[in-house]
Design a protein around this motif. Structure first.
Motif, PDB file in Angstrom:
ATOM      1  N   ASN A  59      24.490  12.440  -3.064  1.00 14.98           N
ATOM      2  CA  ASN A  59      24.449  10.980  -3.018  1.00 14.98           C
ATOM      3  C   ASN A  59      24.223  10.405  -1.629  1.00 14.98           C
ATOM      4  OD1 ASN A  59      24.992  10.090  -5.806  1.00 14.98           O
ATOM      5  ND2 ASN A  59      26.790  11.379  -5.510  1.00 14.98           N
ATOM      6  N   LEU A  60      24.480  11.172  -0.604  1.00 17.31           N
ATOM      7  CA  LEU A  60      24.361  10.594   0.740  1.00 17.31           C
ATOM      8  C   LEU A  60      23.305  11.270   1.595  1.00 17.31           C
ATOM      9  CD1 LEU A  60      28.131  10.056   1.584  1.00 17.31           C
ATOM     10  CD2 LEU A  60      26.506   8.446   0.620  1.00 17.31           C
ATOM     11  N   PHE A  61      23.049  12.558   1.385  1.00 16.52           N
ATOM     12  CA  PHE A  61      22.130  13.255   2.282  1.00 16.52           C
ATOM     13  C   PHE A  61      21.048  13.984   1.495  1.00 16.52           C
ATOM     14  CE2 PHE A  61      26.134  12.828   4.558  1.00 16.52           C
ATOM     15  CZ  PHE A  61      25.703  12.277   5.744  1.00 16.52           C
ATOM     16  N   ASN A  62      20.564  13.385   0.380  1.00 13.91           N
ATOM     17  CA  ASN A  62      19.606  14.134  -0.430  1.00 13.91           C
ATOM     18  C   ASN A  62      18.203  14.151   0.159  1.00 13.91           C
ATOM     19  OD1 ASN A  62      19.536  11.451  -0.957  1.00 13.91           O
ATOM     20  ND2 ASN A  62      19.196  11.645  -3.149  1.00 13.91           N
ATOM     21  N   THR A  63      17.849  13.146   0.959  1.00 16.08           N
ATOM     22  CA  THR A  63      16.558  13.199   1.657  1.00 16.08           C
ATOM     23  C   THR A  63      16.796  12.837   3.110  1.00 16.08           C
ATOM     24  OG1 THR A  63      16.157  10.924   1.033  1.00 16.08           O
ATOM     25  CG2 THR A  63      15.118  12.605  -0.324  1.00 16.08           C
ATOM     26  N   TRP A  64      15.766  13.028   3.935  1.00 14.91           N
ATOM     27  CA  TRP A  64      15.987  12.762   5.369  1.00 14.91           C
ATOM     28  C   TRP A  64      16.217  11.290   5.615  1.00 14.91           C
ATOM     29  CZ3 TRP A  64      12.605   9.473   7.718  1.00 14.91           C
ATOM     30  CH2 TRP A  64      11.366   9.294   7.100  1.00 14.91           C
ATOM     31  N   TYR A  65      15.487  10.393   4.870  1.00 14.71           N
ATOM     32  CA  TYR A  65      15.705   8.965   5.169  1.00 14.71           C
ATOM     33  C   TYR A  65      17.049   8.507   4.626  1.00 14.71           C
ATOM     34  CZ  TYR A  65      13.723   8.219   0.507  1.00 14.71           C
ATOM     35  OH  TYR A  65      13.466   8.269  -0.827  1.00 14.71           O
ATOM     36  N   ASN A  66      17.516   9.139   3.512  1.00 13.02           N
ATOM     37  CA  ASN A  66      18.847   8.779   3.040  1.00 13.02           C
ATOM     38  C   ASN A  66      19.919   9.199   4.038  1.00 13.02           C
ATOM     39  OD1 ASN A  66      18.770   7.265   0.787  1.00 13.02           O
ATOM     40  ND2 ASN A  66      18.835   8.965  -0.661  1.00 13.02           N
ATOM     41  N   SER A  67      19.683  10.314   4.718  1.00 13.21           N
ATOM     42  CA  SER A  67      20.649  10.742   5.736  1.00 13.21           C
ATOM     43  C   SER A  67      20.715   9.717   6.852  1.00 13.21           C
ATOM     44  CB  SER A  67      20.250  12.102   6.301  1.00 13.21           C
ATOM     45  OG  SER A  67      20.016  13.006   5.255  1.00 13.21           O
ATOM     46  N   ILE A  68      19.528   9.240   7.293  1.00 12.58           N
ATOM     47  CA  ILE A  68      19.515   8.222   8.355  1.00 12.58           C
ATOM     48  C   ILE A  68      20.243   6.966   7.884  1.00 12.58           C
ATOM     49  CG2 ILE A  68      18.018   6.720   9.722  1.00 12.58           C
ATOM     50  CD1 ILE A  68      15.939   8.932   9.653  1.00 12.58           C
ATOM     51  N   LEU A  69      19.928   6.552   6.634  1.00 16.05           N
ATOM     52  CA  LEU A  69      20.573   5.344   6.100  1.00 16.05           C
ATOM     53  C   LEU A  69      22.087   5.515   6.047  1.00 16.05           C
ATOM     54  CD1 LEU A  69      18.238   4.233   3.172  1.00 16.05           C
ATOM     55  CD2 LEU A  69      18.719   3.026   5.294  1.00 16.05           C
ATOM     56  N   THR A  70      22.529   6.702   5.626  1.00 14.11           N
ATOM     57  CA  THR A  70      23.964   6.942   5.537  1.00 14.11           C
ATOM     58  C   THR A  70      24.624   6.792   6.894  1.00 14.11           C
ATOM     59  OG1 THR A  70      23.572   8.464   3.744  1.00 14.11           O
ATOM     60  CG2 THR A  70      25.702   8.605   4.823  1.00 14.11           C
TER      61      THR A  70
END
Lengths: 462, 369
Positions: free
Chosen positions: B30-41
């Motif tokens: 839910n938080l680090f599934n893609t690289w941009y989601n990791s940045i967003l998190t």
């Protein structure tokens, strides 16, 4: 209803049991009641007004106002030539419409023949332009001052309302779409953050939020001497925000015209591309040619005229900054309050609109081999828009209506200016009547436009 | 799905990789599934950290809670909560006379008692209890306004304010706007042209203008409409404006419900020989109103928020009291504390109502299917 009574035959026609009779009686009674109420109100009002020595009528609009409005702008006042200009626009549009109908009947399209395109442009743009040049006075701009009339004050108020509403709608839409999509993010944290924002903001009265931004935030910003200063370009202090102001130089109007022509060009190009795709399935490049048209042509004009815009920067002169673009603290507070509040409402609309598109649609699109962006752009968004647009319309109406809250912090929009005039002249009925009429007209215009747009989107449906 | 595959290897008795289940798995999904989601998190986490810590620092760590004098707050960077505790009664009931403040409190107790009693279904179904609800507005009005026959001294509405005024304006607004809105909605669907035009005209006119113009109309123009010497109370004038405004919106809500009821219901009622009013009251309206109860709660929330506009015509509701407190030179500059407190009160009222509306929605939709 009447057929029933005739079939039964036995029922007397003039009887309380006859629904048609009852309906007529009800209507007569309601007309009489409303009429009587209106008459009584009219009588009382006239008596009250004569007692207070207030003359009714709209002649007060020409009286010199004697009060200042903090935000003024040149306001167009119509001249006689306006009538011929407007009628030439109408005639041009009608001619173009007739041409379009005539060509369609022959089984062709206007876009298919460049001569027809030129003729349409001639009707829609060149005819009004010629009329404009011939009459040369369709309106004069006047700027309000203390010596101006009440009427001009009200018009200035209307323009401030428009200025507020348009920018408010745009910002609220941007915030709303951004947050609405964030609420559906696959990132749990982002979704929760967006939800928190929506749930906090939309449960607090917008007037309270405006007060907060105005009194607690903007008014407590540093004084002029201690302004927050970003490289002398952006300056923030408690008198407002200062931005660089693009000042048009003599060659600016040709540049605007060039920009407009480029936009029209891109529009026709897009139509052409779509027509080709519908006909043959071939996809012509869209993005780069459009950018090229939009940048190259106005850019050439820009350079040919020698950069006809100059940025004027705010400068500290004496006790205040002068120059530059300076939205007042009131305007900034209103804008923040309205766009943040309505942004949260629009976010909910966008979220429910996207969720209303069934998952089957997305799965089907993916099964057809469309990639992520295309699924959103070609399948989900067009269907979501149909759900989104009606409530979005009422949000835009809400922004326009809530711009009237400017009266609470002294932003000189219509209600605020009207209130000042009301206090000075005592013409309560006329002022409130004018205010309501302006808002009604605005509401009507927005909803007519949005209904038209909605119809257009609906036609895609089978 | 039980196709026998010759030579198939039996699946290993192993669960999913440890990294994909449990807390770690959830975080990865839910938080680090893609690289941009990791940045967003990471960005969101820092935003949350910054907001929460600065709010806690301001509101708790550096704040002053005790003390009644403004001098107690000198030299602190955080919030000065005495501005709230010192003006507490002011926020609640406005300038209501000090020695009579037990009366609004008693009115509140009456309402709370009635709500508490509703928990037991036995009591809820008692006639006496329902009667008590019907009588309660009159009782509360007498308690707050005062009446010479009951030996309660009169309190002028000038002294009504704070949460009390906000609640009164919105509750009375909803209660009176509902029947008017119902009539307007029925009138809008009527086949009698005159009644139809009158209702549509009223609804569209009110909905097309901002509430503030309606309030101006009711507070400035209304006195002109009545004969000389007929004095309307200021609060009452604002209340009339609010009712007029809310009625038009209620009408649209009810109309939505009426459109949701199948036309066949009305036709069936007519075929049974019921009159228009019988078919409406017994058949159509119960179904229509049930559909729109959640919408009605949301319009009640909007109305509660909208009552804050009476500030502009000079009443001291919750928001008006906030401005009054801030205008007091002693508490100058305590804007954040005051507005945050008032916002919190509005928020609690509106948010709990919206949660209630959502629960009703779920319950009703469960009943239908």
């Amino acid at each position: 209803m009447t057929e029933l009574t005739q079939e039964q035959g036995k029922v007397q026609l003039i009887s309380w049991r006859n629904p048609a009779v009852r309906s007529v009686v009800y209507q007569i009674v309601s007309v009489v009641l409303v009429g009587f109420a209106a008459y009584t109100i009219f009588q009382n009002t006239v008596a009250n007004l004569t007692k207070r020595g207030i003359a009714s009528g709209f002649s007060f609009l020409n009286i010199e106002s004697g009060f200042a409005i903090s935000e003024v702008m040149p306001v167009p006042m119509l001249e006689p030539g306006f009538v011929s200009f407007i009628s030439s626009i109408f005639l041009g549009l009608i001619a173009a419409f007739v041409l379009h109908k005539w060509v369609t009947r022959k089984g062709k399209t206007v876009g298919g023949d460049y001569r027809l395109v030129l003729l349409t442009i001639f009707f829609i743009f060149v005819v009004p332009a010629i009329t404009y040049l011939l009459t040369n006075h369709i309106f004069v701009t006047e700027t309000y001052s203390e010596a101006s009339s009440y009427g001009l004050g009200l018009v200035t108020g209307v323009f401030n309302t428009i200025k507020m509403s348009i920018l408010g709608c745009i910002l609220a839409t941007i915030i709303g779409f951004f947050v609405g999509i964030a609420r559906l993010s696959s990132n749990w944290l982002v979704a929760k953050l967006a939800e928190t924002y929506v749930e906090i903001i939309r449960n607090i009265p917008v007037l309270l939020q405006i007060f907060f931004w105005y009194f607690a935030v903007i008014r407590t910003l540093p004084m002029v001497r201690e302004s927050i200063n970003f490289f002398d370009v952006f300056i923030i202090n408690n008198r407002g925000i200062y931005l660089p102001d693009p000042t048009p130089l003599p060659g600016f109007h040709p540049f605007l015209i060039a920009l407009f022509v480029a936009c029209v060009g891109v529009y026709f190009r897009l139509r052409h591309v779509k027509a080709v795709q519908d006909l043959t399935g071939r996809q012509l490049p869209v993005l780069f040619p459009s950018i090229a048209i939009l940048i190259v042509f106005p850019g050439l004009v820009w350079m040919g005229l020698g950069a006809p815009v100059e940025l004027s920067y705010p400068k500290l002169t004496g006790f205040n900054f002068t120059g530059g673009l300076n939205p007042s603290p009131e305007y900034a507070a209103m804008l923040m309050g309205l766009s943040i509040y309505h942004g949260s409402q629009i976010a909910e609309i966008v979220r429910s609109g996207i969720q209303a598109v069934s998952t089957g649609q997305k799965e089907a699109a993916r099964a057809l081999g469309l990639r992520g962006g295309f699924v959103m752009r070609l399948v989900v968004i067009p269907q979501a828009m149909r759900v989104i647009i009606p409530p979005l319309t009422s949000q835009y109406l809400g922004v326009t209506k809530n711009s009237s809250l400017g009266v609470a912090i002294g932003f000189p929009e219509l209600v605020s200016v009207g209130g000042t005039i009301l206090n000075q002249s005592g013409q309560a009925i006329e002022i409130i009547g004018i205010t309501m009429a302006v808002y009604l007209a605005a509401s009507l215009m927005i909803s007519v436009f949005m209904n038209w747009y909605n119809e257009k989107m609906k036609l895609v449906e089978r | 799905m039980s196709g026998e595959i010759i030579g198939a290897v039996p699946p290993l008795e192993a669960g999913p990789p440890k990294m994909n289940i449990g807390v770690v798995g959830w975080i990865r999904m839910n938080l680090f599934n893609t690289w941009y989601n990791s940045i967003l998190t990471v960005l969101s986490l820092s935003l949350i950290y910054y907001t929460v810590t600065s709010l806690l620092n301001w509101g708790v760590r550096l704040a002053r809670f005790t003390g009644v004098k403004p001098e107690d707050c000198q030299g602190i960077d955080g919030a000065c909560w005495p501005v709230i505790s010192d003006n507490w009664a002011f926020f609640m009931v406005g300038t209501y006379p000090y020695e009579l403040r037990w009366r609004p409190l008693m009115a509140l107790l009456v309402v709370v008692a009635l709500i508490m009693l509703a928990v037991w279904p036995r009591i809820r179904r008692m006639r006496l209890y329902q009667l008590a609800w019907l009588v309660s507005p009159i009782v509360i009005f007498i308690i707050i306004k005062g009446s010479d026959t009951f030996g309660l001294s009169q309190v002028d509405t000038r002294h009504w304010g704070g949460v009390m005024l906000t609640v009164i304006l919105s509750v009375v607004g909803i209660v009176f706007a509902f029947p008017i809105g119902l009539m307007l909605a029925l009138g809008r669907r009527s086949r009698m042209p005159v009644i139809n035009i009158l209702c549509v005209g009223y609804i569209e006119m009110i909905r097309g203008v901002p509430l503030i113009t309606v309030l101006f109309m009711s507070s400035i123009m209304l006195p002109l409409f009545f004969p000389e010497g007929f004095n309307l109370d200021k609060v009452l004038r604002a209340q009339i404006g609010i009712i007029m405004f809310a009625a038009a919106y209620q009408a649209e809500v009810v109309r939505g419900g009426l459109q949701g009821v199948d036309r066949g219901q009305e036709e069936a009622a007519m075929a049974l020989g019921l009159s228009y009013w019988q078919s409406m009251v017994l058949i159509v309206l119960p179904q229509a109103l049930k559909i729109v109860i959640p919408t009605m709660v949301s319009s009640a929330i909007s109305l509660l928020k909208d009552t804050s506009l009476v500030v502009i015509i000079g009443l001291f509701d919750l928001l008006g009291i906030a401005n009054l407190v801030l205008a007091n030179p002693i508490w100058l500059g305590k804007m954040f504390e005051t507005y945050v407190f008032v916002a919190a009160i509005y928020w609690v009222m509106c948010f709990s109502m919206s949660r209630y509306a959502r629960r009703l929605e779920i319950r009703f939709s469960a009943g239908d299917r």
